[in-house]
Write an enzyme that holds these catalytic residues in place. Structure first.
Site, PDB file in Angstrom:
ATOM      1  N   CYS A  85     -13.331  46.820  57.819  1.00 53.39           N
ATOM      2  CA  CYS A  85     -12.186  47.113  56.945  1.00 53.39           C
ATOM      3  C   CYS A  85     -12.256  48.506  56.330  1.00 53.39           C
ATOM      4  CB  CYS A  85     -12.015  46.044  55.875  1.00 53.39           C
ATOM      5  SG  CYS A  85     -13.353  45.920  54.654  1.00 53.39           S
ATOM      6  N   HIS A 137     -13.116  43.406  50.373  1.00 52.89           N
ATOM      7  CA  HIS A 137     -12.271  43.672  51.539  1.00 52.89           C
ATOM      8  C   HIS A 137     -11.161  44.631  51.137  1.00 52.89           C
ATOM      9  CE1 HIS A 137     -10.705  42.895  55.521  1.00 52.89           C
ATOM     10  NE2 HIS A 137      -9.504  42.663  55.020  1.00 52.89           N
ATOM     11  N   HIS A 149      -5.265  45.771  58.281  1.00 48.67           N
ATOM     12  CA  HIS A 149      -6.697  45.696  57.977  1.00 48.67           C
ATOM     13  C   HIS A 149      -7.479  45.264  59.209  1.00 48.67           C
ATOM     14  CE1 HIS A 149      -7.072  41.142  57.359  1.00 48.67           C
ATOM     15  NE2 HIS A 149      -5.856  41.347  57.797  1.00 48.67           N
TER      16      HIS A 149
END
Length: 188
Positions: A85, A137, A149
């Site tokens: 990510c 994240h 993502h």
């Protein structure tokens, strides 16, 4: 390159074009939009800054959309080897703006300026608690409550809706990276 190999690339560009066109052309009209029109012209410097921001955000979105389908790899920093990510965010910001941003989601969560959810603009970073810790994240906001993502092992870079219960319940906040000072984010 065969037609079979070129088709995913064509799909990515078509999707990127559709997203950018939607972001630039679609704004819901409200009655107040008509009645509250300010007859004074917008100063050209303000318009120029707004256009500049829109152009820069579009560049980020296009660069990010070009990563759709790249496989997830923990610690991955390049499309050739896979991306995680924060590797996706770092790669896209470097590719689109020439800006080095921090490597981890936690470090990114302290960069730039805080943005309220209702004030999100394309190119803003959105953060989630996916590993039972805040800011574990990160993704890039694309507009219309969508973000791109690199999800997790076995996954590929993709677009998701922030309206899904999973993402809603894990949202930690958002940040806006200013591209005017590229060296201010370097943490290599």
């Amino acid at each position: 390159m065969s037609i079979k190999e070129a088709f995913p690339l064509f799909q990515t560009f078509a999707l990127a074009f559709a997203l950018i066109a939607t972001l630039l052309l679609y704004t819901p009209a409200r009655a107040s939009d008509i009645t509250d029109i300010d007859p004074r012209p917008i100063a050209s410097s303000t318009r120029s800054k707004l256009q500049q921001f829109t152009d820069r955000a579009s560049g980020l979105a296009v660069s990010a959309m070009g990563m759709i389908g790249i496989h997830y790899k923990y610690g991955g920093n390049s499309p050739e080897n896979g991306l995680d990510c924060s590797g996706l965010v770092r790669y896209v910001f470097k590719d689109a703006w020439g800006v080095n941003v921090p490597r981890t989601a936690a470090e990114l969560s302290r960069s730039g300026e805080k943005v309220d959810k209702q004030d999100l603009k394309p190119g803003d970073l959105v953060f989630y608690n996916t590993l039972r810790r805040s800011f574990s994240h990160v993704g890039i906001y694309l507009g219309d409550n969508k973000f791109i993502h690199a999800p997790s092992a076995g996954g590929q870079v993709r677009i998701e809706s922030m309206d899904l219960a999973y993402w809603k319940s894990r949202f930690n906040g958002a940040r806006r990276i200013n591209d005017t000072e590229p060296d201010s984010y370097s943490h290599q």
